[in-house]
Design a protein around this motif. Structure first.
Motif, short mmCIF file in Angstrom:
data_model
loop_
_atom_site.label_atom_id
_atom_site.label_comp_id
_atom_site.label_asym_id
_atom_site.label_seq_id
_atom_site.Cartn_x
_atom_site.Cartn_y
_atom_site.Cartn_z
N PRO A 52 0.83 -1.21 0.00
CA PRO A 52 0.00 0.00 0.00
C PRO A 52 0.87 1.25 0.00
CG PRO A 52 -0.82 -1.59 1.59
CD PRO A 52 0.51 -2.11 1.13
N ALA A 53 0.45 2.27 -0.74
CA ALA A 53 1.24 3.50 -0.85
C ALA A 53 1.36 4.23 0.47
CB ALA A 53 0.61 4.41 -1.90
N GLU A 54 0.43 3.99 1.40
CA GLU A 54 0.48 4.67 2.70
C GLU A 54 1.34 3.93 3.72
OE1 GLU A 54 -3.33 2.14 2.84
OE2 GLU A 54 -2.22 3.36 1.37
N THR A 55 1.97 2.83 3.33
CA THR A 55 2.81 2.07 4.26
C THR A 55 3.87 3.00 4.87
OG1 THR A 55 2.53 0.08 2.93
CG2 THR A 55 4.33 0.07 4.52
N ASP A 56 3.98 2.97 6.20
CA ASP A 56 4.91 3.90 6.84
C ASP A 56 6.35 3.41 6.72
OD1 ASP A 56 5.38 2.01 8.91
OD2 ASP A 56 3.87 2.89 10.20
N ALA A 57 7.28 4.28 7.08
CA ALA A 57 8.71 3.99 6.89
C ALA A 57 9.15 2.77 7.68
CB ALA A 57 9.54 5.21 7.27
N ARG A 58 8.62 2.59 8.88
CA ARG A 58 9.03 1.45 9.71
C ARG A 58 8.67 0.13 9.03
NH1 ARG A 58 6.41 -1.69 13.16
NH2 ARG A 58 4.53 -0.41 13.01
N LYS A 59 7.46 0.04 8.48
CA LYS A 59 7.03 -1.20 7.83
C LYS A 59 7.76 -1.41 6.50
CE LYS A 59 2.48 -1.30 10.03
NZ LYS A 59 1.01 -1.20 9.82
N LEU A 60 8.05 -0.32 5.80
CA LEU A 60 8.82 -0.46 4.55
C LEU A 60 10.21 -1.00 4.83
CD1 LEU A 60 7.82 2.91 2.84
CD2 LEU A 60 7.24 0.62 2.00
N ALA A 61 10.85 -0.46 5.87
CA ALA A 61 12.19 -0.95 6.22
C ALA A 61 12.15 -2.41 6.64
CB ALA A 61 12.77 -0.08 7.34
N ALA A 62 11.11 -2.79 7.37
CA ALA A 62 10.98 -4.19 7.79
C ALA A 62 10.80 -5.11 6.59
CB ALA A 62 9.80 -4.33 8.75
N ALA A 63 10.06 -4.65 5.57
CA ALA A 63 9.87 -5.46 4.37
C ALA A 63 11.19 -5.65 3.62
CB ALA A 63 8.84 -4.81 3.45
#
Length: 349
Positions: A52-63
């Motif tokens: 999702p485009a609204e994914t925050d930075a913490r979850k993006l880094a975890a991915a």
């Protein structure tokens, strides 16, 4: 959409992507970083694709972290750097080069006038009436500046402060106390639009806005490094610290005080620096907490400032400017109504 993030002290991270039906599509990571093995790049691209485009930075880094092959090596960047570049691509962001920067370096001012100018100039930049600005402070009086949320009686020995002629004031940003004697410190403020740090965590924005001064200090022969969250250090000790405040109008205040020639023994009497604070700095004596710039460079304070300005100018451009009569009048009113009042100083007793 295109986003870039220059990792302070590291490499450039670049992302390109599209947002389709609210999800990230056609994601591509690039940059001048080092990454092993080669197929880790494709793994990162695949991990971000479809989120999702609204994914925050913490979850993006975890991915990104979860997608890395076992034993992967990242040099010059980290999963958090990729996340920041993505958020900067999706949100409205700018870069240093998008602005014409202005320098303010007025003569010595009382402490409360400095603090009022910080609020006024941050508002002016945030609301578009002033260009992004770098201001160098000159101090006219001995001062202890406490953070917005600090307790006066917990931080300052009132008897010693009065005996030594120190004025105690409170700034709008958080963080710890600043101990100042005229000519003993190098203090500056950056007033920037929020778009410059859009998409960054607070921690990332500190490092990003401090990067130019780290380069300046290294150019002076100091092995300076940024130490999260807000310290500028060298192998021989702490040099200074930063604080930030973000105002509702969109402006960001980032200010830094670095020691030039500090009387650590006097500081330890005026400030109540407890053992817990000292242990956080890895030292046992207040006199050893801050390593002065003079001892590391052998240069006059004025030359250090000029060398710093030369670095900023070479990186981002810098034109001389002046405080306007309206800005000065507004700051003077703020001193009378806010910064110079007992209510503000003792809002946290």
């Amino acid at each position: 959409m295109h986003g870039e993030f220059k990792v302070p002290g590291g490499k450039l991270v670049v992302v390109d992507l599209e947002v389709v039906d609210g999800r990230i599509r056609d994601f591509r990571l690039a940059g001048d970083f080092f990454l092993e093995p080669d197929d880790a790049l494709a793994a990162i691209d695949a991990a971000i694709e479809g989120l999702p485009a609204e994914t925050d930075a913490r979850k993006l880094a975890a991915a990104v972290q979860a997608a890395l092959p076992e034993g992967a090596v990242l040099l010059g960047f980290a999963p958090e750097s990729v996340a920041t570049a993505i958020r900067r691509a999706i949100t409205t962001t700018t870069d240093w080069s998008d602005y014409e920067w202005e320098l303010l370096h007025p003569g010595p001012l009382p402490a409360n006038m400095h603090l009022a100018l910080d609020e006024v100039l941050t508002q002016e930049v945030g609301e578009g009436r002033r260009r992004p600005t770098l201001r160098i402070w000159e101090w006219s009086e001995r001062t202890v500046v406490i953070g917005s949320f600090q307790s006066v009686r917990n931080e300052v020995d009132a008897v010693e402060a009065e005996r030594e002629g120190f004025r105690v004031v409170r700034r709008i940003s958080g963080g710890g106390a600043m101990y100042i004697e005229p000519g003993s410190a190098v203090t500056y403020s950056l007033y920037v639009p929020g778009e410059l740090v859009q998409g960054m965590t607070f921690a990332d924005s500190y490092a990003y806005l401090d990067d130019w001064v780290i380069q300046a200090l290294q150019g002076l022969g100091i092995d300076a490094v940024y130490k999260p969250l807000n310290d500028i250090s060298s192998p021989t000790g702490k040099i200074g610290g930063a604080a930030q405040k973000r105002l509702g109008g969109g402006g960001v205040l980032h200010h830094v005080t670095m020691s030039y020639d500090m009387d650590g023994e006097k500081m330890s009497r005026v400030l109540r620096i407890g053992r817990e604070k000292l242990s956080d700095k890895g030292t046992t004596s207040a006199a050893k907490r801050v390593d002065p710039l003079r001892s590391q460079t052998g240069l006059p304070r004025e030359e250090i400032i000029e060398r710093m300005l030369d670095t900023f100018r070479s990186l981002h451009g810098l034109a001389p400017g002046e405080l306007t009569p309206e800005e000065l009048a507004h700051a003077e009113q703020l001193v009378a109504d806010k910064f110079g009042t007992e209510e503000w100083l003792h809002r946290v007793p």
